[in-house]
Design a protein around this motif. Sequence first.
Motif, PDB file in Angstrom:
ATOM      1  N   VAL A  77     -13.594  -4.139 -16.701  1.00 43.49           N
ATOM      2  CA  VAL A  77     -12.212  -3.873 -17.097  1.00 43.49           C
ATOM      3  C   VAL A  77     -11.717  -4.986 -18.012  1.00 43.49           C
ATOM      4  CG1 VAL A  77     -11.619  -2.510 -15.068  1.00 43.49           C
ATOM      5  CG2 VAL A  77     -11.405  -4.985 -14.971  1.00 43.49           C
ATOM      6  N   ALA A  78     -10.893  -4.605 -18.958  1.00 41.49           N
ATOM      7  CA  ALA A  78     -10.387  -5.585 -19.919  1.00 41.49           C
ATOM      8  C   ALA A  78      -9.077  -6.217 -19.457  1.00 41.49           C
ATOM      9  CB  ALA A  78     -10.202  -4.911 -21.284  1.00 41.49           C
ATOM     10  N   GLU A  79      -8.235  -5.417 -18.788  1.00 42.78           N
ATOM     11  CA  GLU A  79      -6.920  -5.914 -18.381  1.00 42.78           C
ATOM     12  C   GLU A  79      -7.014  -6.675 -17.069  1.00 42.78           C
ATOM     13  OE1 GLU A  79      -3.647  -2.923 -19.922  1.00 42.78           O
ATOM     14  OE2 GLU A  79      -5.211  -1.852 -18.818  1.00 42.78           O
ATOM     15  N   LYS A  80      -6.017  -7.544 -16.835  1.00 43.84           N
ATOM     16  CA  LYS A  80      -5.997  -8.359 -15.633  1.00 43.84           C
ATOM     17  C   LYS A  80      -4.671  -8.183 -14.902  1.00 43.84           C
ATOM     18  CE  LYS A  80      -9.937  -9.771 -17.078  1.00 43.84           C
ATOM     19  NZ  LYS A  80     -11.148  -9.141 -16.519  1.00 43.84           N
ATOM     20  N   GLY A  81      -4.713  -8.387 -13.590  1.00 44.36           N
ATOM     21  CA  GLY A  81      -3.494  -8.287 -12.781  1.00 44.36           C
ATOM     22  C   GLY A  81      -3.631  -7.217 -11.707  1.00 44.36           C
ATOM     23  N   TRP A  82      -2.516  -6.916 -11.042  1.00 49.29           N
ATOM     24  CA  TRP A  82      -2.512  -5.872 -10.028  1.00 49.29           C
ATOM     25  C   TRP A  82      -2.760  -4.512 -10.680  1.00 49.29           C
ATOM     26  CZ3 TRP A  82      -2.791  -6.780  -5.039  1.00 49.29           C
ATOM     27  CH2 TRP A  82      -2.321  -7.998  -4.535  1.00 49.29           C
ATOM     28  N   SER A  83      -3.677  -3.732 -10.096  1.00 51.16           N
ATOM     29  CA  SER A  83      -3.993  -2.422 -10.663  1.00 51.16           C
ATOM     30  C   SER A  83      -4.022  -1.367  -9.567  1.00 51.16           C
ATOM     31  CB  SER A  83      -5.350  -2.454 -11.374  1.00 51.16           C
ATOM     32  OG  SER A  83      -5.696  -1.161 -11.851  1.00 51.16           O
TER      33      SER A  83
ATOM     34  N   HIS B 215       0.826  -1.205   0.000  1.00 52.24           N
ATOM     35  CA  HIS B 215       0.000   0.000   0.000  1.00 52.24           C
ATOM     36  C   HIS B 215       0.865   1.262   0.000  1.00 52.24           C
ATOM     37  CE1 HIS B 215      -3.535   2.433   0.670  1.00 52.24           C
ATOM     38  NE2 HIS B 215      -2.986   2.978   1.745  1.00 52.24           N
ATOM     39  N   GLU B 216       2.026   1.211   0.668  1.00 51.24           N
ATOM     40  CA  GLU B 216       2.920   2.377   0.683  1.00 51.24           C
ATOM     41  C   GLU B 216       3.368   2.740  -0.722  1.00 51.24           C
ATOM     42  OE1 GLU B 216       6.178   2.388   3.387  1.00 51.24           O
ATOM     43  OE2 GLU B 216       4.984   1.685   5.083  1.00 51.24           O
ATOM     44  N   LEU B 217       3.619   1.726  -1.552  1.00 52.82           N
ATOM     45  CA  LEU B 217       4.041   1.985  -2.927  1.00 52.82           C
ATOM     46  C   LEU B 217       2.932   2.687  -3.698  1.00 52.82           C
ATOM     47  CD1 LEU B 217       6.069   1.634  -5.277  1.00 52.82           C
ATOM     48  CD2 LEU B 217       4.979  -0.583  -5.730  1.00 52.82           C
ATOM     49  N   ALA B 218       1.698   2.280  -3.470  1.00 51.42           N
ATOM     50  CA  ALA B 218       0.575   2.875  -4.189  1.00 51.42           C
ATOM     51  C   ALA B 218       0.507   4.386  -3.976  1.00 51.42           C
ATOM     52  CB  ALA B 218      -0.735   2.225  -3.746  1.00 51.42           C
ATOM     53  N   LEU B 219       0.691   4.829  -2.736  1.00 50.17           N
ATOM     54  CA  LEU B 219       0.563   6.250  -2.414  1.00 50.17           C
ATOM     55  C   LEU B 219       1.867   7.021  -2.540  1.00 50.17           C
ATOM     56  CD1 LEU B 219      -2.110   5.051  -1.237  1.00 50.17           C
ATOM     57  CD2 LEU B 219      -2.024   6.880   0.437  1.00 50.17           C
ATOM     58  N   SER B 220       2.943   6.332  -2.873  1.00 48.31           N
ATOM     59  CA  SER B 220       4.252   6.973  -2.938  1.00 48.31           C
ATOM     60  C   SER B 220       4.408   7.830  -4.188  1.00 48.31           C
ATOM     61  CB  SER B 220       5.346   5.909  -2.905  1.00 48.31           C
ATOM     62  OG  SER B 220       6.612   6.500  -3.131  1.00 48.31           O
ATOM     63  N   LEU B 221       5.084   8.961  -4.019  1.00 46.67           N
ATOM     64  CA  LEU B 221       5.419   9.808  -5.159  1.00 46.67           C
ATOM     65  C   LEU B 221       6.467   9.165  -6.049  1.00 46.67           C
ATOM     66  CD1 LEU B 221       5.747  13.096  -3.091  1.00 46.67           C
ATOM     67  CD2 LEU B 221       3.854  12.552  -4.630  1.00 46.67           C
ATOM     68  N   ALA B 222       7.147   8.147  -5.510  1.00 45.95           N
ATOM     69  CA  ALA B 222       8.243   7.518  -6.240  1.00 45.95           C
ATOM     70  C   ALA B 222       7.778   6.430  -7.198  1.00 45.95           C
ATOM     71  CB  ALA B 222       9.254   6.923  -5.251  1.00 45.95           C
ATOM     72  N   ILE B 223       6.513   6.043  -7.159  1.00 45.75           N
ATOM     73  CA  ILE B 223       6.045   4.928  -7.974  1.00 45.75           C
ATOM     74  C   ILE B 223       6.163   5.237  -9.463  1.00 45.75           C
ATOM     75  CG2 ILE B 223       3.639   5.701  -7.914  1.00 45.75           C
ATOM     76  CD1 ILE B 223       2.813   2.748  -7.888  1.00 45.75           C
ATOM     77  N   ASN B 224       6.553   4.241 -10.220  1.00 44.35           N
ATOM     78  CA  ASN B 224       6.625   4.346 -11.672  1.00 44.35           C
ATOM     79  C   ASN B 224       5.269   3.945 -12.234  1.00 44.35           C
ATOM     80  OD1 ASN B 224       7.153   4.263 -14.401  1.00 44.35           O
ATOM     81  ND2 ASN B 224       8.661   2.599 -14.284  1.00 44.35           N
ATOM     82  N   ARG B 225       4.450   4.920 -12.563  1.00 46.52           N
ATOM     83  CA  ARG B 225       3.087   4.641 -13.028  1.00 46.52           C
ATOM     84  C   ARG B 225       3.091   3.826 -14.327  1.00 46.52           C
ATOM     85  NH1 ARG B 225      -1.539   7.684 -11.471  1.00 46.52           N
ATOM     86  NH2 ARG B 225      -1.348   8.246  -9.273  1.00 46.52           N
ATOM     87  N   ASN B 226       4.172   3.927 -15.097  1.00 50.86           N
ATOM     88  CA  ASN B 226       4.250   3.187 -16.371  1.00 50.86           C
ATOM     89  C   ASN B 226       4.452   1.691 -16.162  1.00 50.86           C
ATOM     90  OD1 ASN B 226       4.017   5.563 -17.945  1.00 50.86           O
ATOM     91  ND2 ASN B 226       6.209   5.963 -17.712  1.00 50.86           N
ATOM     92  N   ALA B 227       4.831   1.307 -14.934  1.00 51.92           N
ATOM     93  CA  ALA B 227       5.115  -0.102 -14.653  1.00 51.92           C
ATOM     94  C   ALA B 227       3.898  -0.854 -14.133  1.00 51.92           C
ATOM     95  CB  ALA B 227       6.259  -0.209 -13.648  1.00 51.92           C
ATOM     96  N   VAL B 228       2.787  -0.140 -13.908  1.00 50.19           N
ATOM     97  CA  VAL B 228       1.606  -0.786 -13.306  1.00 50.19           C
ATOM     98  C   VAL B 228       0.349  -0.445 -14.088  1.00 50.19           C
ATOM     99  CG1 VAL B 228       2.632  -0.771 -11.005  1.00 50.19           C
ATOM    100  CG2 VAL B 228       1.197   1.145 -11.719  1.00 50.19           C
ATOM    101  N   LEU B 229      -0.652  -1.304 -13.960  1.00 50.00           N
ATOM    102  CA  LEU B 229      -1.967  -0.992 -14.495  1.00 50.00           C
ATOM    103  C   LEU B 229      -2.608   0.083 -13.636  1.00 50.00           C
ATOM    104  CD1 LEU B 229      -3.407  -4.585 -15.139  1.00 50.00           C
ATOM    105  CD2 LEU B 229      -2.353  -3.049 -16.809  1.00 50.00           C
TER     106      LEU B 229
END
Length: 458
Positions: free
Chosen positions: A417-423, A381-395
Amino acid sequence: MDNYSFPARFLDSLTGEPGFNRERFINEHLAGSPLTSVRLNPFKPSSMKINTQVPWCAEGFYLDERPSFTFDPLFHAGCYYVQEASSMFIDHILKNIRPEKEDAIKVLDLCAAPGGKSTLLNSALQSSDLLVSNEIIKTRVPVLTDNLTRWGTSNVIATNNDPKDFTHLQHFFDVILVDAPCSGSGMFRKDAAAMKEWSEANVNLCHQRQERILADIYPALKEDGYLIYSTCSYSHQENEDILDWLCKEFELESIRIPIDKEWGIVESQSDVQKAWGYRFYPGEVKGEGLFAACMRKKGDTTGTSNYKNNSQQKLPANELDIVKAYLNEPDDFYFFKVNDDWLAINREHKESLNQLHRSLYIKKSGVRVGKLAGKDLIPDHELALSLAINRNAVLSTTLNKEQAIQYLRRDNINIDVAEKGWSLMTYEGHALGWAKLLPNRINNYYPKEIRIMTQQVL
């Protein structure tokens, strides 16, 4: 409330205090509810509607009415913090004492929960600066770490220690904020319990506790470093008397902070040492009761702490490459593991983290990225709210307000939703947390400890 609701001898104890106007003070408490104010997160600009600015804090604003923050997804995303306006004066102090040089500084918020002043300090710091946010009471640590996580920065370490535990970190911090436990008279309008608990005996007890806390933390302050002291009390014993004690006991130098007369803040001086303090009275300022002061530690001959640990945790290179992909500018971070969890902190804070680890109980450091399951990351959850997250690496899945509230309640979400996986689940472009998109359902991974528990009143 009526005139006789104040504790016995309370009003008499304030007679003669700098700037105290008995009639105006009583009338302001009789008038009703205090103003609602928020402080925007400068790192997460949002569409929140704001009104009048708090004069001593650029990110602080008064609201015309108090909305339901619980049911505002932007609040849970960390776009703002609900904070009493007077408390934001700490931002004004820090910005006035910050040396005009490129050197990074280390700042300690000693009594930090629930996190208002820590997020305020953090907003004024650069990523090369380090904030250590400490809470003495163990049960209050979770709310502190939750609020730091929402703020999104990775240059923060949260600890759970008594002030005496910092003795081993001699001359470590450039700035120390001690928002000291106090008798709480400045919060009478907001907290009826504080009014019931007030007594002259409790004021004296708080004075003794404040001296003990300050004496314990003093060795951790660098020479020429700054001590910011604050309380939410009006009592002379907890405010100006403490400044006199600090000047006498440690030969601290009082720092006068520039203020605008139109703000309504009362500038005071201690009886003996004439140390500068700043008093906030409801009715004089648009805010609650506060006392704040700033002092500088004079240079001395003792050496500064110079512990160095050049050891590097041996990390599997193939795993490290997977984790790095989830952060922007991964080479700017120092990666390490705590049990199975991968964490990252700004690289320049590696040595500080090692040193703090030797002396303190660390509850949060940098950003917790997640755990690896084979070649897949189970994101935290910390990664989700982090400013450091690479949005291009996740759905990423966009939610409307109704869906966002469902998600924050940890309810089932019905979206196609069409895509599957962690979003990453987002609202108005701001991350709220994670969900797992499966062929026939969506698994909600919002942390159950912080989910919305109440029903929305329409």
